[in-house]
Design an enzyme around this catalytic site. Sequence first.
Site, PDB file in Angstrom:
ATOM      1  N   TYR A   1     146.377  -6.578 -34.192  1.00 17.55           N
ATOM      2  CA  TYR A   1     145.651  -7.210 -35.294  1.00 17.55           C
ATOM      3  C   TYR A   1     146.274  -6.777 -36.622  1.00 17.55           C
ATOM      4  O   TYR A   1     146.523  -7.602 -37.504  1.00 17.55           O
ATOM      5  CB  TYR A   1     144.177  -6.817 -35.239  1.00 17.55           C
ATOM      6  CG  TYR A   1     143.336  -7.421 -36.342  1.00 17.55           C
ATOM      7  CD1 TYR A   1     143.044  -8.778 -36.352  1.00 17.55           C
ATOM      8  CD2 TYR A   1     142.834  -6.634 -37.376  1.00 17.55           C
ATOM      9  CE1 TYR A   1     142.276  -9.343 -37.354  1.00 17.55           C
ATOM     10  CE2 TYR A   1     142.068  -7.188 -38.388  1.00 17.55           C
ATOM     11  CZ  TYR A   1     141.790  -8.537 -38.372  1.00 17.55           C
ATOM     12  OH  TYR A   1     141.028  -9.084 -39.378  1.00 17.55           O
TER      13      TYR A   1
ATOM     14  N   LYS B   1     148.090  -8.955 -39.588  1.00 16.70           N
ATOM     15  CA  LYS B   1     147.585  -8.963 -40.963  1.00 16.70           C
ATOM     16  C   LYS B   1     148.575  -8.348 -41.945  1.00 16.70           C
ATOM     17  O   LYS B   1     148.753  -8.862 -43.059  1.00 16.70           O
ATOM     18  CB  LYS B   1     146.235  -8.240 -41.024  1.00 16.70           C
ATOM     19  CG  LYS B   1     145.114  -8.964 -40.276  1.00 16.70           C
ATOM     20  CD  LYS B   1     144.950 -10.402 -40.745  1.00 16.70           C
ATOM     21  CE  LYS B   1     143.788 -11.104 -40.069  1.00 16.70           C
ATOM     22  NZ  LYS B   1     143.670 -12.523 -40.489  1.00 16.70           N
TER      23      LYS B   1
ATOM     24  N   SER C   1     142.708 -12.606 -44.917  1.00 14.34           N
ATOM     25  CA  SER C   1     143.324 -11.495 -44.203  1.00 14.34           C
ATOM     26  C   SER C   1     142.219 -10.526 -43.820  1.00 14.34           C
ATOM     27  O   SER C   1     141.220 -10.907 -43.220  1.00 14.34           O
ATOM     28  CB  SER C   1     144.402 -10.836 -45.072  1.00 14.34           C
ATOM     29  OG  SER C   1     145.004  -9.744 -44.418  1.00 14.34           O
TER      30      SER C   1
END
Length: 279
Positions: free
Chosen positions: A148, A152, A134
């Site tokens: 993003y 994550k 991650s």
Amino acid sequence: MTKKTWLITGVSSGFGRAMTTQLLEAGNTVIGTVRNTTKVQDLIDQYPNTFICETLDVMDVPAIHELINRVATEHQIDVLVNNAGYGLFGAAEELNDTDIDKILATDLTGSIQMIRSILPFMREQQRGQIIQISSYGGQVAYAGNSMYHAAKFGIEGFCESVAQEVAPFNIGMTIVEPGGARTEFRYGSAHVANLMKVYDENPAHAFMKMLDPANGLAPGDPEKMATRIIESVDQPDTPLHMVLGSQALENTIATLEKRLAEYKSEKELAASTDFPAGK
């Protein structure tokens, strides 16, 4: 370290490449996926018996299922490392629909489908380790990185839930949260949206400074990070979340402490929405 068979996605660069090289040098078997074999031809030539190169785009869900079903039938997979992914930078308004669909398919759905596909095999053998690469961006959010972070934060929630489901089958889960490292993620493979001038003086474009090596390189050493990830598999007390990088840990702790303080301040507000006791 006991020799194992590792399945690692995205081994052409970054952490995937560093881990694969270290594992092969130590005598392990690595099934590594790439989108094109050019960057790993040296490993194919040097380790013909222990490096099994597979072509895979993790956005292709049927291909994921086919690959896992085939390689997990031919090999006992001890460790799955979901490493394939990339960064997408730009204000939310600057992103287009294709940008959004692609990063979610790569950084979120691809990892979910890899894990779902491998679980029946690990469950049957009653052991296995899943390592999800991650980012500390799975806990800490910055302007200009919205999708993003969405990917994550999402994969971390998925992994936390699945970790509880598979623990009775002796399957472990580690979510690795690296800070900035000197890999192609930042200096080569980063995707930048079509930027709008209206955001030029906005925090959303602060990432431009970070992506320019002239402003200083990231502090993280990818080789050392790869070593720590590999070592975690043989450690009995590896945490569910493993932060790599002193800056990443400092920023993560500060963010979580601030979040916790905010939640604690809402005790009366939260209770005000309950039915009275005994009702």
